[in-house]
Design an enzyme around this catalytic site. Structure first.
Site: not given
Length: 228
Positions: A24, A26, A117-118, A149, A174
């Site tokens: 991931d 961020d 990543t989103s 996600k 995270d």
């Protein structure tokens, strides 16, 4: 049996080897919480919503999905998501690398890792540049996946593009949505806690950051080892 040469360094999966590492972005490789929460706070107040209530729900999930879930009448979620992404890309103050992350990923081969990543690609690239990180060899962003996600699609897609078995990959996450995505994909998971204000209850190993960790490569597999 592998022995940890420095028992004072907590090493996740010290006896485990993996085909690839999937990160991931961020909160895992970099922190953008200050920027994201400033922009989202403005947006939430524009729609008469309390940032204190809703900010905890924004992390690790695609912006569009978060906006849709709020069910605000009379708005176009796609337009609102585009506005937020544009504002976040323009507000990069406070974006910085997680300690040790740059050195940790520098030792990985091009076919051995990806960022998943989103965030949109434009926003992700802006944040990576602000944090002083190079774009990865494989970048899975919001544009690449229909179901974000906590659905496992993003990690399954990343493993597929790398030519790896997703169940033999290690995910670094995270946020709860990302952790669930890694779990649902059948991956092992490490939780990076650098940005956590409170201890998260989980069965997965935790690291604060990547300081004092490096990797060993053998027979096409990667193992996390202490940095001696």
């Amino acid at each position: 049996m592998n022995q940890n040469p420095n028992p004072h360094i907590i090493t996740p999966y010290p006896n485990g080897s993996f085909q690839a590492f999937l990160f991931d972005m961020d909160g895992t490789l970099l922190t953008s919480i200050e920027s994201a929460e400033r922009v989202w706070s403005r947006w939430l107040r524009m729609h008469s919503l309390d940032p204190e209530v809703f900010l905890p729900t924004i992390h690790g999930v695609q912006t569009l999905e978060t906006i849709k879930g709020l069910c605000i009448p009379g708005i176009d979620p796609v337009e609102e998501a585009a506005w937020i992404a544009q504002e976040e890309a323009a507000d990069l103050e406070g974006v910085c690398v997680i300690e040790g992350a740059a050195e940790f990923i520098s030792g990985l081969s091009d076919d051995g890792w990806a960022i998943v990543t989103s965030a949109t690609r434009d926003l992700a690239e802006a944040r990576l540049e602000a944090a002083g990180l190079n774009a990865p060899p494989l970048f899975i962003t919001a544009e690449d996946i229909v179901a974000g996600k906590p659905a496992p699609d993003c990690y399954i897609e990343a493993a597929s593009r790398l030519g790896k078995d997703v169940t033999q990959c290690l995910v670094f996450e995270d946020a709860p949505a990302g952790i669930e995505a890694g779990r649902a994909a059948g991956c092992s998971v490490v939780i990076v806690t650098r940005t956590h204000a409170h201890m998260m209850e989980t069965e997965y190993p935790r690291i604060r950051d990547f300081q004092n960790l490096t990797t060993r490569h053998r027979d096409g597999l990667i193992t996390i080892v202490p940095l001696c």
